[in-house]
Enzyme design. Structure first.
Site, mmCIF file in Angstrom:
data_model
loop_
_atom_site.group_PDB
_atom_site.id
_atom_site.type_symbol
_atom_site.label_atom_id
_atom_site.label_comp_id
_atom_site.label_asym_id
_atom_site.label_seq_id
_atom_site.Cartn_x
_atom_site.Cartn_y
_atom_site.Cartn_z
ATOM 1 N N ASP A 85 -10.110 23.633 21.873
ATOM 2 C CA ASP A 85 -9.104 24.050 20.894
ATOM 3 C C ASP A 85 -7.719 23.883 21.534
ATOM 4 O OD1 ASP A 85 -7.392 25.445 19.299
ATOM 5 O OD2 ASP A 85 -8.697 27.209 19.063
ATOM 6 N N LYS A 138 3.590 7.636 15.715
ATOM 7 C CA LYS A 138 4.366 7.876 14.519
ATOM 8 C C LYS A 138 3.507 8.685 13.542
ATOM 9 C CE LYS A 138 4.417 5.096 10.927
ATOM 10 N NZ LYS A 138 3.248 4.850 10.070
ATOM 11 N N HIS A 168 3.875 0.578 16.331
ATOM 12 C CA HIS A 168 2.973 -0.516 16.732
ATOM 13 C C HIS A 168 3.501 -1.887 16.297
ATOM 14 C CE1 HIS A 168 1.411 -0.342 12.603
ATOM 15 N NE2 HIS A 168 0.892 -1.528 12.822
ATOM 16 N N LYS A 172 3.530 -6.264 18.139
ATOM 17 C CA LYS A 172 2.994 -7.471 17.506
ATOM 18 C C LYS A 172 3.697 -8.692 18.084
ATOM 19 C CE LYS A 172 1.878 -5.384 13.038
ATOM 20 N NZ LYS A 172 0.711 -5.844 12.314
ATOM 21 N N GLU A 206 1.184 -4.927 0.837
ATOM 22 C CA GLU A 206 -0.234 -4.667 1.117
ATOM 23 C C GLU A 206 -0.979 -4.652 -0.206
ATOM 24 O OE1 GLU A 206 -0.064 -2.112 5.210
ATOM 25 O OE2 GLU A 206 0.485 -1.053 3.389
ATOM 26 N N ASP A 225 6.688 6.071 5.829
ATOM 27 C CA ASP A 225 5.503 5.449 6.435
ATOM 28 C C ASP A 225 5.835 4.109 7.099
ATOM 29 O OD1 ASP A 225 2.743 5.284 7.042
ATOM 30 O OD2 ASP A 225 2.367 4.043 5.269
ATOM 31 N N HIS A 230 8.858 0.685 10.955
ATOM 32 C CA HIS A 230 8.538 -0.747 11.096
ATOM 33 C C HIS A 230 9.656 -1.659 10.551
ATOM 34 C CE1 HIS A 230 4.798 1.028 12.028
ATOM 35 N NE2 HIS A 230 4.193 0.920 10.861
ATOM 36 N N LYS A 316 2.214 -0.596 -1.523
ATOM 37 C CA LYS A 316 0.749 -0.654 -1.581
ATOM 38 C C LYS A 316 0.354 -1.218 -2.950
ATOM 39 C CE LYS A 316 0.071 2.015 2.208
ATOM 40 N NZ LYS A 316 -0.444 1.452 3.454
HETATM 41 C C1 BG6 Z 1 1.055 1.981 9.486
HETATM 42 C C2 BG6 Z 1 1.121 2.668 8.146
HETATM 43 O O1 BG6 Z 1 2.017 2.503 10.363
HETATM 44 O O2 BG6 Z 1 1.306 0.603 9.305
HETATM 45 C C3 BG6 Z 1 0.140 2.054 7.174
HETATM 46 O O3 BG6 Z 1 0.837 4.057 8.306
HETATM 47 C C4 BG6 Z 1 0.346 0.556 7.084
HETATM 48 O O4 BG6 Z 1 0.270 2.640 5.881
HETATM 49 C C5 BG6 Z 1 0.360 -0.056 8.487
HETATM 50 O O5 BG6 Z 1 -0.726 0.011 6.333
HETATM 51 C C6 BG6 Z 1 0.751 -1.533 8.463
HETATM 52 O O6 BG6 Z 1 0.598 -2.078 9.762
HETATM 53 P P1 BG6 Z 1 -0.446 -3.252 10.057
HETATM 54 O O7 BG6 Z 1 -0.274 -3.560 11.489
HETATM 55 O O8 BG6 Z 1 -1.803 -2.718 9.733
HETATM 56 O O9 BG6 Z 1 -0.040 -4.359 9.149
#
Ligand code: BG6
Length: 463
Positions: A85, A138, A168, A172, A206, A225, A230, A316
């Site tokens: 915990d 994040k 992230h 890339k 997406e 998000d 990003h 989305k």
């Molecule tokens: C994430 C988001 O940080 O990035 C997601 O929380 C999104 O909603 C994703 O789909 C997109 O990154 P990637 O690398 O999967 O294209």
């Protein structure tokens, strides 16, 4: 200056979704690359056994990567599951014991931000934070004030040089290549400014929805998000000046300068959308006002960029999954042959995912007697042999203490400052059919151009 490598890898949230989708595949890849010769301790409060975590790791790698039997056996031998915990001291004391001879652990918090402070304080109290590094996922806060508070919490225990904030996208290949392409090709520099560039458009589309992440998404929405992090990072790489040095401090200084020059978003320059059916998803309020689509116009007040609109769009349930940048150049000043409209003029196109493509949009003469032209793309498809997963790249860098691809305290706060006016006054959310390019009102964002350039499936890409 090189800093010593971490000597233990600890990750909180070992039974969670992120570990399943990204972390276990990255760990196997790091073992294969010889980058993870140290104890690996996965922590969660799920009541699991060692075997359950190993089974989970196997399933994760089989689903999201390719299992390498030898590397996986080594991963299992190094992996220890610690159940506890996070609000109790016991788990941190046990962690200290498990760390054994390790003196420079790396702690990776793949857990909800609401738990960050508790874990950081627990680590400090048990002596697990001494000489340690910390990696945080994040979302880094929910707004400017919470990001500032989070920075203060982390910095009470860790120096800024030991804090690694993950975005992230920065791991890339194609995103790093934006920076490389800009500063390694001298032909670009004379064009890369308000005199030649008409507008910049970035689409993060997406085709899938929120994939069972209803309660997460209700707290986030597209702006938090993917835009605050990003997309603003991509804008920064496209627009920043050349750094005076490529060490983390040099890079961060230029990024921060650019982020400071971004004008805070004006709510009137933003359109928010929500795909039909979102409110019926599990974990979503029946009257939710959260956006699953956003389109906006951004301005950068520097000599290089004054007057050049940056159009950003993310959503989305759009027609395609891809991230693409398009930099449109001004048409020639006078027509010599045929009239070239802004939509027909030169452009650069960077497809960042899933394919990696750089294209230059040019005009060439159509075969025949008249001097009429057509658009042709000169295309470089970059299929690097080096296919490190973003998380492999980023976690490997963090273990080595290289913060170049991580976001600094000041940059993350400045990015929140840019989006804060829309968080304060978000305006209405407008519905759109799944599979469309968002609500029709999004066209207003690009009213001073000839409309959005909707990314198309890449010719020659596998279906
Ligand atoms: C994430 C988001 O940080 O990035 C997601 O929380 C999104 O909603 C994703 O789909 C997109 O990154 P990637 O690398 O999967 O294209």
């Amino acid at each position: 200056m090189t800093s010593p490598c971490s000597d233990a890898f600890v990750f909180f949230g070992a039974t969670g979704d992120l570990a399943y989708k990204k972390i276990f595949p990255a760990l196997q890849a790091m073992i294969l690359a010889g980058e993870l010769e140290m104890p690996i301790i996965g922590i969660a409060y799920s009541g699991w056994s060692q075997q359950q975590l190993r089974d989970r790791a196997r399933a994760s790698i089989e689903e999201h990567a390719t299992l390498d039997p030898a590397a996986f056996t080594r991963l299992c031998a190094q992996l220890y599951y610690l159940d506890g915990d996070y609000t109790q001291d016991a788990v941190y004391h046990e962690l200290r014991q498990r760390l054994g001879q390790a003196r420079r652990p790396l702690h990776y918090l793949a857990i909800p931000p609401s738990m960050f402070a508790t874990v950081v304080q627990g680590l400090a109290k048990a002596g697990c934070a001494d000489n340690a590094r910390i990696v945080v996922e994040k979302p880094f806060g929910r707004n400017l004030a919470s990001a500032q508070a989070l920075n203060r919490t982390l910095q009470t225990v860790f120096p800024e040089s030991a804090i690694f904030r993950i975005d992230h996208y920065l791991g890339k290949e194609a995103v790093e290549n934006l920076l490389y392409f800009r500063f390694a090709n001298s032909f670009l520099e004379p064009l890369w400014n308000r005199s030649y560039i008409h507008s910049v458009e970035i689409t993060l589309a997406e085709s899938f929805g929120i994939e069972g992440r209803g309660s997460f998404y209700e707290e986030a929405g597209a702006l938090r998000d993917v835009v605050q992090n990003h997309l603003l990072q991509v804008v920064t790489l496209l627009a920043m000046e050349a750094p005076v040095s490529t060490d983390p401090a040099g890079m961060r200084a230029e990024k921060l300068r650019l982020l400071r020059a971004m004008r805070p978003l004006e709510p009137g320059n933003v359109v928010r959308g929500q795909f039909d059916g979102y409110r019926h998803e599990k974990g979503v309020a029946p009257d939710s006002q959260v956006e699953t689509f956003i389109a906006l116009r951004l301005h950068i007040d520097t000599w290089r960029w004054a007057g050049v609109p940056f159009y950003l769009r993310a959503g989305k349930c759009l027609p395609i999954t891809t991230t693409e940048v398009r930099v449109d150049l001004n048409p020639p000043p006078l027509p010599v042959f045929d009239v070239i409209s802004p939509a027909q003029s030169n452009f650069f196109r960077f497809r960042l995912s899933p394919e990696v493509v750089i294209a230059a949009g040019t005009r060439v003469k159509q075969a025949g007697s008249g001097m009429r032209g057509e658009g042709v793309e000169l295309l470089a498809r970059n299929q690097p042999g080096y296919d490190a997963l973003p998380y492999q790249r980023l976690l490997g860098d963090a273990l080595r203490g290289d913060g170049t691809l991580f976001t600094s305290d000041a940059c993350v706060e400045q990015a929140w400052a840019v989006v804060q006016p829309v968080l304060d006054a978000p305006g209405p959310v407008q519905s759109y059919p799944r599979g469309s390019w968002g609500p029709p009102a999004a066209a207003a964002i690009v009213a001073d151009t000839e409309g959005w350039h909707d990314p198309q499936p890449e010719a020659g890409a596998p279906c």
